[in-house]
Write a protein that holds these residues in place. Sequence first.
Motif, PDB file in Angstrom:
ATOM      1  N   ILE A 355      22.354 -42.690 -63.026  1.00  0.00           N
ATOM      2  CA  ILE A 355      20.937 -42.741 -62.669  1.00  0.00           C
ATOM      3  C   ILE A 355      20.134 -42.548 -63.947  1.00  0.00           C
ATOM      4  CG2 ILE A 355      19.109 -41.598 -61.365  1.00  0.00           C
ATOM      5  CD1 ILE A 355      21.292 -40.783 -59.347  1.00  0.00           C
ATOM      6  N   GLY A 356      19.312 -43.544 -64.305  1.00  0.00           N
ATOM      7  CA  GLY A 356      18.589 -43.536 -65.573  1.00  0.00           C
ATOM      8  C   GLY A 356      17.483 -42.512 -65.645  1.00  0.00           C
ATOM      9  N   GLU A 357      16.836 -42.465 -66.793  1.00  0.00           N
ATOM     10  CA  GLU A 357      15.784 -41.478 -67.051  1.00  0.00           C
ATOM     11  C   GLU A 357      14.462 -41.958 -66.454  1.00  0.00           C
ATOM     12  OE1 GLU A 357      15.559 -40.322 -71.177  1.00  0.00           O
ATOM     13  OE2 GLU A 357      17.549 -41.163 -71.524  1.00  0.00           O
ATOM     14  N   PRO A 358      13.892 -41.215 -65.517  1.00  0.00           N
ATOM     15  CA  PRO A 358      12.573 -41.589 -64.994  1.00  0.00           C
ATOM     16  C   PRO A 358      11.476 -41.112 -65.941  1.00  0.00           C
ATOM     17  CG  PRO A 358      13.353 -39.629 -63.885  1.00  0.00           C
ATOM     18  CD  PRO A 358      14.451 -40.050 -64.837  1.00  0.00           C
ATOM     19  N   GLY A 359      10.270 -41.555 -65.689  1.00  0.00           N
ATOM     20  CA  GLY A 359       9.148 -41.136 -66.521  1.00  0.00           C
ATOM     21  C   GLY A 359       8.656 -39.742 -66.205  1.00  0.00           C
ATOM     22  N   GLN A 360       9.056 -39.197 -65.082  1.00  0.00           N
ATOM     23  CA  GLN A 360       8.677 -37.847 -64.672  1.00  0.00           C
ATOM     24  C   GLN A 360       9.879 -37.200 -63.996  1.00  0.00           C
ATOM     25  OE1 GLN A 360       6.142 -37.608 -61.130  1.00  0.00           O
ATOM     26  NE2 GLN A 360       6.416 -39.822 -60.819  1.00  0.00           N
ATOM     27  N   PRO A 361       9.956 -35.861 -63.961  1.00  0.00           N
ATOM     28  CA  PRO A 361      11.082 -35.218 -63.270  1.00  0.00           C
ATOM     29  C   PRO A 361      11.102 -35.579 -61.788  1.00  0.00           C
ATOM     30  CG  PRO A 361       9.930 -33.654 -64.683  1.00  0.00           C
ATOM     31  CD  PRO A 361       9.066 -34.889 -64.623  1.00  0.00           C
ATOM     32  N   LEU A 362      12.263 -35.959 -61.317  1.00  0.00           N
ATOM     33  CA  LEU A 362      12.427 -36.329 -59.910  1.00  0.00           C
ATOM     34  C   LEU A 362      13.699 -35.693 -59.379  1.00  0.00           C
ATOM     35  CD1 LEU A 362      11.688 -40.165 -60.127  1.00  0.00           C
ATOM     36  CD2 LEU A 362      10.126 -38.409 -59.277  1.00  0.00           C
ATOM     37  N   ARG A 363      13.730 -35.485 -58.065  1.00  0.00           N
ATOM     38  CA  ARG A 363      14.950 -35.057 -57.391  1.00  0.00           C
ATOM     39  C   ARG A 363      15.476 -36.232 -56.574  1.00  0.00           C
ATOM     40  NH1 ARG A 363      16.355 -29.951 -57.996  1.00  0.00           N
ATOM     41  NH2 ARG A 363      14.804 -28.469 -58.752  1.00  0.00           N
ATOM     42  N   ILE A 364      16.782 -36.453 -56.690  1.00  0.00           N
ATOM     43  CA  ILE A 364      17.393 -37.629 -56.080  1.00  0.00           C
ATOM     44  C   ILE A 364      18.310 -37.204 -54.949  1.00  0.00           C
ATOM     45  CG2 ILE A 364      18.654 -39.757 -56.509  1.00  0.00           C
ATOM     46  CD1 ILE A 364      16.113 -39.390 -58.203  1.00  0.00           C
ATOM     47  N   GLU A 365      18.030 -37.684 -53.750  1.00  0.00           N
ATOM     48  CA  GLU A 365      18.956 -37.542 -52.639  1.00  0.00           C
ATOM     49  C   GLU A 365      19.967 -38.678 -52.713  1.00  0.00           C
ATOM     50  OE1 GLU A 365      16.896 -37.558 -48.958  1.00  0.00           O
ATOM     51  OE2 GLU A 365      15.592 -35.872 -49.473  1.00  0.00           O
ATOM     52  N   ALA A 366      21.216 -38.381 -52.474  1.00  0.00           N
ATOM     53  CA  ALA A 366      22.264 -39.403 -52.491  1.00  0.00           C
ATOM     54  C   ALA A 366      23.080 -39.280 -51.219  1.00  0.00           C
ATOM     55  CB  ALA A 366      23.150 -39.244 -53.725  1.00  0.00           C
ATOM     56  N   TRP A 367      23.048 -40.314 -50.391  1.00  0.00           N
ATOM     57  CA  TRP A 367      23.751 -40.312 -49.112  1.00  0.00           C
ATOM     58  C   TRP A 367      24.695 -41.501 -49.063  1.00  0.00           C
ATOM     59  CZ3 TRP A 367      22.607 -36.266 -45.903  1.00  0.00           C
ATOM     60  CH2 TRP A 367      21.402 -35.605 -46.121  1.00  0.00           C
ATOM     61  N   TYR A 368      25.925 -41.271 -48.590  1.00  0.00           N
ATOM     62  CA  TYR A 368      26.855 -42.368 -48.377  1.00  0.00           C
ATOM     63  C   TYR A 368      26.930 -42.639 -46.876  1.00  0.00           C
ATOM     64  CZ  TYR A 368      30.681 -45.574 -49.179  1.00  0.00           C
ATOM     65  OH  TYR A 368      31.442 -46.713 -49.246  1.00  0.00           O
ATOM     66  N   ARG A 369      26.647 -43.885 -46.500  1.00  0.00           N
ATOM     67  CA  ARG A 369      26.695 -44.290 -45.089  1.00  0.00           C
ATOM     68  C   ARG A 369      27.947 -45.142 -44.879  1.00  0.00           C
ATOM     69  NH1 ARG A 369      25.291 -48.336 -41.395  1.00  0.00           N
ATOM     70  NH2 ARG A 369      24.078 -47.645 -39.587  1.00  0.00           N
ATOM     71  N   ASP A 370      28.863 -44.654 -44.035  1.00  0.00           N
ATOM     72  CA  ASP A 370      30.110 -45.375 -43.838  1.00  0.00           C
ATOM     73  C   ASP A 370      29.932 -46.521 -42.848  1.00  0.00           C
ATOM     74  OD1 ASP A 370      30.292 -44.345 -41.234  1.00  0.00           O
ATOM     75  OD2 ASP A 370      31.535 -42.656 -41.849  1.00  0.00           O
ATOM     76  N   ALA A 371      31.034 -47.214 -42.546  1.00  0.00           N
ATOM     77  CA  ALA A 371      30.967 -48.445 -41.760  1.00  0.00           C
ATOM     78  C   ALA A 371      30.505 -48.230 -40.327  1.00  0.00           C
ATOM     79  CB  ALA A 371      32.329 -49.131 -41.765  1.00  0.00           C
ATOM     80  N   VAL A 372      30.578 -47.007 -39.814  1.00  0.00           N
ATOM     81  CA  VAL A 372      30.153 -46.761 -38.439  1.00  0.00           C
ATOM     82  C   VAL A 372      28.897 -45.900 -38.372  1.00  0.00           C
ATOM     83  CG1 VAL A 372      32.431 -47.060 -37.437  1.00  0.00           C
ATOM     84  CG2 VAL A 372      31.752 -44.810 -38.274  1.00  0.00           C
TER      85      VAL A 372
END
Length: 439
Positions: A355-372
């Motif tokens: 995940i690259g450098e944004p122009g301001q501090p950010l918090r990133i949610e990361a969710w994996y959605r499976d096939a079902v």
Amino acid sequence: MIFLRLLPALFGLIALPATPAAATVRAVLVGASSFSDPGLAAFTLPGAARDAERMADALAGLGVEREAMTLLTGREATLSAIRAALDRLAEASRTGDRAVIFLSGHGSQAPARPGDLLEPDGRDEIFLAADAGRWDPRSRSLPGALADDEIGRRIGELRARGTDVWVVIDSCTGGGLLRGAAGRAKTIAPERLGIPAGAPLRGAIDASGFVDGGLAGGGRLVAFAAAGPGGIAWDDGDGDGGGGAFTRALTGAIAARPPASFAALAASTSAGRRAGGTLGAFWTAGDLAAPLLFSGRSPDLLDLARALPPLPFATRTEIDRAGACRAEAWEEGRRDTAGDGATLLRHCDHVRVDIGEPGQPLRIEAWYRDAVGGYTSLAPPLGLVAAPGRWANIGFTFVTHDPGTGRPLPQGDEYLVLIARDATGTAIGAALLRFRAAG
């Protein structure tokens, strides 16, 4: 389907039925605060009993009936009593019901079975019941110890019944975080239990903790733990306010304002721990987007992500052969893409997203959605931090079948959902990365 390095457990493999209005919540709450073995008397942990009692009070405040809770503390928290309580929980649970399993006490590690792919570091995590003793070299086991494999199997049985499960563990699994405040580590070193050092580590880190392996089923799963392997859980001493620092923060967050979701509870618990001066991040896994105590269906984050602008920074996806369950050779530098843009993956491919450098501090949610449609959170409770001069990254291992049982997993499009939030918590951008099994 993913097989996370930090979570070798499989979540949400079968589509969920609608939750019935009359769902019952049952709980098994264990505070292993003392030992019957005189050799372990020095490790008495009164705060563990208080932890179980605090959790019972917190659940009661959420409307769970006291009669639906089994509370085991002190010398009553034997391995046979814990197993019997979990047996009764499974027998009583039905589709749409909800189960809470809470364990507070000492933890340790022991050598895993040879060839156990679900233990890449070669160690099982064990929770010590009140009748724990010294290592038995003939059976290669520790009397009075509840191993992660058994906990995982029992959770799997509940989920197979269509029961949603929330697991909370306030225990060490060995490691070396330090804290400046007074307190007691909730671990017993393996050598104090006569556990042999075993073979050297296999070169992989297993941070899955007690929730480990074979967790396929219809019910949803959320897991909270004070520390993964390599981390220390702390008890705040024997005074009136004593008990596990993690449990105190968790139950305090519930009492202050019952959160709408497990993700909100994790965030408020994390904030409470920082305010209390406790160092170290606790561990979470599973469908954190689910409403607290699974009091409704989990939201579909795809619609939210599709309605947001693109992320205000670049992402880079790389695929290599560092998968935690690898058992075959890969082609170096392979990257296949379907005609519709989905990235094609093979069993045990390791995927890393920078995940690259944004122009301001950010918090990133990361969710994996499976096939079902089941979601697994890949980020800490407060999200990944990305800021000018600071990259973040996410890694997971893709699997097409359960590495433990060989059972094939449902196939179809799967997604990594990235949502960026600013300092106010407002969602300002999103990205969807789509994956599919090759062939």
